[in-house]
Design a protein around this motif. Structure first.
Motif, PDB file in Angstrom:
ATOM      1  N   THR A  92       1.035  -1.150   0.225  1.00 53.57           N
ATOM      2  CA  THR A  92       0.090   0.092   0.068  1.00 53.57           C
ATOM      3  C   THR A  92       0.841   1.253   0.045  1.00 53.57           C
ATOM      4  OG1 THR A  92      -1.781  -1.088   1.099  1.00 53.57           O
ATOM      5  CG2 THR A  92      -1.895   1.259   1.351  1.00 53.57           C
ATOM      6  N   LYS A 130       2.510 -11.249   1.302  1.00 57.59           N
ATOM      7  CA  LYS A 130       1.777 -11.942   0.293  1.00 57.59           C
ATOM      8  C   LYS A 130       2.951 -13.101  -0.111  1.00 57.59           C
ATOM      9  CE  LYS A 130      -1.705  -9.146  -0.007  1.00 57.59           C
ATOM     10  NZ  LYS A 130      -2.307  -8.306  -0.835  1.00 57.59           N
ATOM     11  N   ASP A 178       1.948  -2.937  -9.857  1.00 60.69           N
ATOM     12  CA  ASP A 178       1.709  -3.466  -8.483  1.00 60.69           C
ATOM     13  C   ASP A 178       1.835  -4.913  -8.637  1.00 60.69           C
ATOM     14  OD1 ASP A 178       0.434  -4.281  -6.101  1.00 60.69           O
ATOM     15  OD2 ASP A 178      -1.103  -3.122  -5.894  1.00 60.69           O
TER      16      ASP A 178
END
Ligand SMILES: *Cc1c(COP(=O)(O)O)cnc(C)c1O
Length: 400
Positions: A71, A201, A175
């Protein structure tokens, strides 16, 4: 719990925890302390992590800027480039199905005088390099398009988009939160100028990530978004999260080592899951691209079975109706909406995202639970499986 929500977050790999532990205890130095060995040890550990992460994306260690997660990396890349190159133009190109970290950052910039094009996607959630090329104008300074979508797993034609960006002299931010560690990503081959990566992730810790910032041809410059001591080449101040960074480095190295075998293993399990479910249930739609899709993701829509209720009834299987952020906001998936999925199917959508620790036994159990749960919900809603609605779970040409 059978964890099938790996696109929301992945568990910490025990080997990653092992690498981190010394830096949570004895080796507590500040990586910016140049006057004693504790600082040197921390700085060395950070440098090693920089090399480990750079290696998996084909980059130079100097190009990695550590952040608190993808983010923040998205924010730094988009706002940082927009501000730095505002004299060149004010136009940004993105896609309607991006993560909120990109979409909301673009919306914010729209409020401060930038113009943003939100490209539509096809029924598989894909954008084409031609669409990107057509959207570029004299005032375009940045293209921001994710490598793989967090909800559908759909992979965009990143190489082609990178080539278009290069040909037209526009910066390309990608991204890569869902892609890096799961599919091969190479910033040179793909023409990526800025790449956001998240630690959690890829079986690393939460609260750490990085931004790749191209060092040459062209050398990309960014306006810093967090001011302070000038850490990370002035692009991101703040004492480095040494244990987190060490963990992310170890996670990256592990992911790279396991990727070829692991992606095939996960793909087989994922396909077993979809085949098992659709063998017993009709009127199921597989969202996302049939082949250009992350190996771990199956986003299924079950007509006549409300998603949240179905997941509740699944008991010990953890899945999600969409992305974690849209779920928290209780809004329907903007991704499925952009793909033109009808509202009644959007309501019945369940994202199953597999991971490193899933076993065949778990998948077989999950198949049973999903069939049980969807059947129960369809009974409640009075849905007739043999009714007129027939939706292919396979796109034309897909082979399993
Ligand atoms: C998870 C995710 C993010 C946010 O990453 P954090 O590290 O949690 O901030 C951004 N983009 C995509 C595509 C993601 O999947």
């Amino acid at each position: 719990m059978i964890y099938l929500d790996n696109n929301a977050t992945t568990p910490l790999d025990p080997q990653v925890l092992e690498a981190m532990t010394p830096y949570l205890t004895d080796e507590f130095g500040n990586a910016a302390s140049v006057d004693h060995p504790l600082g040197w040890a921390a700085a060395e550990a950070v440098d090693k992590a920089r090399r480990q992460i750079a290696a998996i994306i084909g980059a130079d260690a100097k190009t990695i800027i550590f952040t608190s997660g993808a983010t923040e990396s998205d924010n730094l890349a988009i706002k940082g480039a927009a501000e730095m190159y505002k004299d060149k133009g004010n136009h940004i190109i993105t896609v309607a199905t991006e993560h909120k970290a990109v979409l909301d950052t673009c919306k914010y910039l729209e409020g401060t005088g930038y113009e943003v094009t939100y490209l539509p996607v096809d029924e598989f959630g894909r954008v084409s390099a031609e669409q990107v090329a057509e959207a570029i104008g004299d005032r375009t300074i940045l293209i921001t398009i994710m490598a793989a979508n967090n909800e559908t797993g759909t992979i965009h034609p990143i190489c082609d988009i990178g080539q278009v960006a290069k040909d037209r002299g526009v910066l390309f931010h990608c991204d890569g939160a869902q892609a890096v560690g799961r599919i091969p990503v190479d910033v040179e081959a793909m023409g990526i100028d800025l790449l956001s990566i998240s630690g959690h992730k890829m079986y690393g810790p939460k609260g750490v990530g990085c931004l790749y910032v191209r060092g040459r041809s062209p050398r990309v410059r960014l306006t810093c978004q967090i001011h302070g001591g000038g850490h990370e080449r002035g692009m991101r101040s703040g004492t480095l999260n040494v244990p987190g960074i060490v963990g992310m480095g170890a996670a990256a190295e592990l992911a790279a080592k396991e990727l070829p075998e692991e992606s095939q293993r996960i793909r087989d399990l994922r396909d077993r899951l979809v085949a098992g479910v659709t063998a017993k249930l009709d009127c199921v739609k597989l969202n996302g691209h049939p082949t250009q899709r992350l190996p771990n993701t199956a986003y299924l829509s079950f007509a006549g079975a409300e998603g949240e209720a179905t997941i509740s009834a699944m008991g010990d299987v953890a899945a999600s109706t969409g992305s974690a952020c849209t779920t928290a906001a209780h809004t329907r998936s903007h991704v499925l909406g952009a793909m033109g999925v009808p509202e009644d199917l959007v309501q019945g959508s369940i994202r199953l995202s597999l991971g490193r620790f899933n076993t065949k036994e778990e998948i077989d159990h999950a198949i049973e639970r999903i069939i049980f749960s969807v059947t129960a919900m369809r009974k409640v809603s009075g849905f007739d499986q043999k009714g007129g609605l027939t939706i292919s779970s396979q796109a034309p040409g897909e082979t399993r």
